[in-house]
Design an enzyme around this catalytic site. Structure first.
Site, PDB file in Angstrom:
ATOM      1  N   GLY A 199       1.212  -1.149   0.509  1.00 35.32           N
ATOM      2  CA  GLY A 199       0.376   0.104   0.039  1.00 35.32           C
ATOM      3  C   GLY A 199       0.732   1.215  -0.062  1.00 35.32           C
ATOM      4  O   GLY A 199       1.767   1.443   0.879  1.00 35.32           O
ATOM      5  N   VAL A 243       3.831  -1.177   3.716  1.00 34.36           N
ATOM      6  CA  VAL A 243       2.931   0.228   3.798  1.00 34.36           C
ATOM      7  C   VAL A 243       4.433   0.644   3.056  1.00 34.36           C
ATOM      8  O   VAL A 243       5.491   1.042   3.476  1.00 34.36           O
ATOM      9  CB  VAL A 243       2.224   0.530   4.707  1.00 34.36           C
ATOM     10  CG1 VAL A 243       2.246   2.228   3.741  1.00 34.36           C
ATOM     11  CG2 VAL A 243       1.305   0.210   5.915  1.00 34.36           C
ATOM     12  N   LYS A 244       4.144   1.846   1.916  1.00 33.42           N
ATOM     13  CA  LYS A 244       5.465   2.552   1.498  1.00 33.42           C
ATOM     14  C   LYS A 244       4.860   3.800   2.321  1.00 33.42           C
ATOM     15  O   LYS A 244       3.311   4.509   1.794  1.00 33.42           O
ATOM     16  CB  LYS A 244       5.187   2.745   0.050  1.00 33.42           C
ATOM     17  CG  LYS A 244       6.707   4.105  -0.204  1.00 33.42           C
ATOM     18  CD  LYS A 244       6.560   3.338  -1.867  1.00 33.42           C
ATOM     19  CE  LYS A 244       7.566   5.207  -2.538  1.00 33.42           C
ATOM     20  NZ  LYS A 244       7.821   4.395  -4.183  1.00 33.42           N
ATOM     21  N   THR A 245       5.982   4.478   2.725  1.00 29.80           N
ATOM     22  CA  THR A 245       5.158   5.890   3.237  1.00 29.80           C
ATOM     23  C   THR A 245       6.363   6.992   3.033  1.00 29.80           C
ATOM     24  O   THR A 245       7.335   6.246   2.848  1.00 29.80           O
ATOM     25  CB  THR A 245       4.628   5.842   4.488  1.00 29.80           C
ATOM     26  OG1 THR A 245       4.482   7.032   4.808  1.00 29.80           O
ATOM     27  CG2 THR A 245       5.732   6.031   5.733  1.00 29.80           C
TER      28      THR A 245
END
Ligand code: 5RP
Length: 292
Positions: free
Chosen positions: A174, A204-206
């Protein structure tokens, strides 16, 4: 009305307490997954260090040929040997990346807008899961716009990806997008990263933010930090260092690698930070040593 008035603010993140041990798998939150998921995650996250360096070159899917990505066929061969995973679109990978590299692919599987529009927040899952299987993708990446116009549709699309990915044991990454009007606050990243994890993504990429340790502690799956717009190499290495120190399981860098005057040297310095425990200062010295 949302239950956001009078709600007690989360503050006890126990950042110093390691994530629960359940089994000996090296990827956070993945101990109870199927063998196929674990195999793919192990291709992305180095089993020795538990970390990953992804090279992001998917920008063309909404920006066209941005600086540094004019010729993928010339760029990727220079960098692939240093990275753990390649992140791109199926069109870019099929046309311009050799399958003989045998590198895991984080396949960009969402799109729907372009830089010709003001609002980029409307994206859907556009790649069939069968095509991701055909490409032997190790993950599918879906952009999600929490708090923006496209929130509902991108949440639905992300959940669709998790459903399909689970069917074939392909992890979903995500991608937390930050809408144009939105601020990069700790509160926002706490909310967005945790929401994506609760939807069932395996990665998760953030973006990095203040109090990143809290964001990492509250997210039960690995965080991979995006590089963002090009900044001086020294600062980009500090960003990578602070991310890893703050609990990230890796970086997914694009412009700070391929828009550097020295992409090969820069990626090698990032390897030192992510996999070899170098500080940002040591890594920058190493970078300077390589370019001189
Ligand atoms: C955009 C993405 C891009 O892959 C990512 O942001 C690009 O990397 P960088 O910001 O380091 O250039 O996921 O949604």
């Amino acid at each position: 009305m949302a239950d956001n008035v009078g709600n007690k603010i989360a503050k006890n993140f126990s950042e110093d307490v390691p994530f629960m041990e359940s089994g000996n798998f090296h990827v956070k939150g993945a101990s109870n997954l199927d063998w196929g998921m674990k195999d793919r995650l192990s291709r992305i996250f180095n089993p020795d260090t538990g970390k990953t360096i992804m090279l992001a070159f998917d920008h063309g899917y909404f920006m066209g040929p941005t600086s540094g990505l004019e010729r993928l066929d010339l760029l990727v061969p220079r960098l692939e040997k240093y990275v753990d995973c390649l992140m791109g679109t199926r069109g870019a990978i099929r046309s311009s990346v050799s399958p003989t590299y045998n590198k895991p692919i984080a396949l960009r599987a969402s799109s729907g807008s372009s830089i010709l529009q003001d609002d980029l927040s409307h994206e859907s899952m556009v790649v069939d899961i069968e095509d991701a299987v055909r490409m032997n993708a190790s993950a599918i990446a879906i952009q999600t716009f929490i708090g923006a116009d496209g929130q509902k549709e991108t949440i639905e699309q992300l959940n669709k990806a998790v459903n399909l990915g689970t069917r074939y044991s392909i992890p979903t990454m995500g991608v937390v997008a930050v809408g144009k009007e939105m601020e990069r606050t700790t509160q926002f990243f706490l909310l967005a990263t945790r929401m994506l994890a609760e939807f069932g993504v395996q990665i998760v990429k953030t973006y990095y933010c203040d109090d990143f340790e809290k964001v990492a502690a509250a997210c039960p799956v690995p965080l991979v930090v995006a590089g963002g717009k090009k900044i001086p190499e020294k600062d980009a290495l500090t960003l990578a260092y602070k991310s890893i120190q703050g609990g990230a399981a890796g970086v997914d860098m694009g412009r700070n690698i391929f828009q550097s005057q020295y992409p090969e040297e820069m990626i090698q310095a990032v390897v030192k930070v992510v996999h070899e425990g170098y500080s940002d200062i040591e890594a920058y010295e190493y970078f300077q040593h390589l370019i001189n």
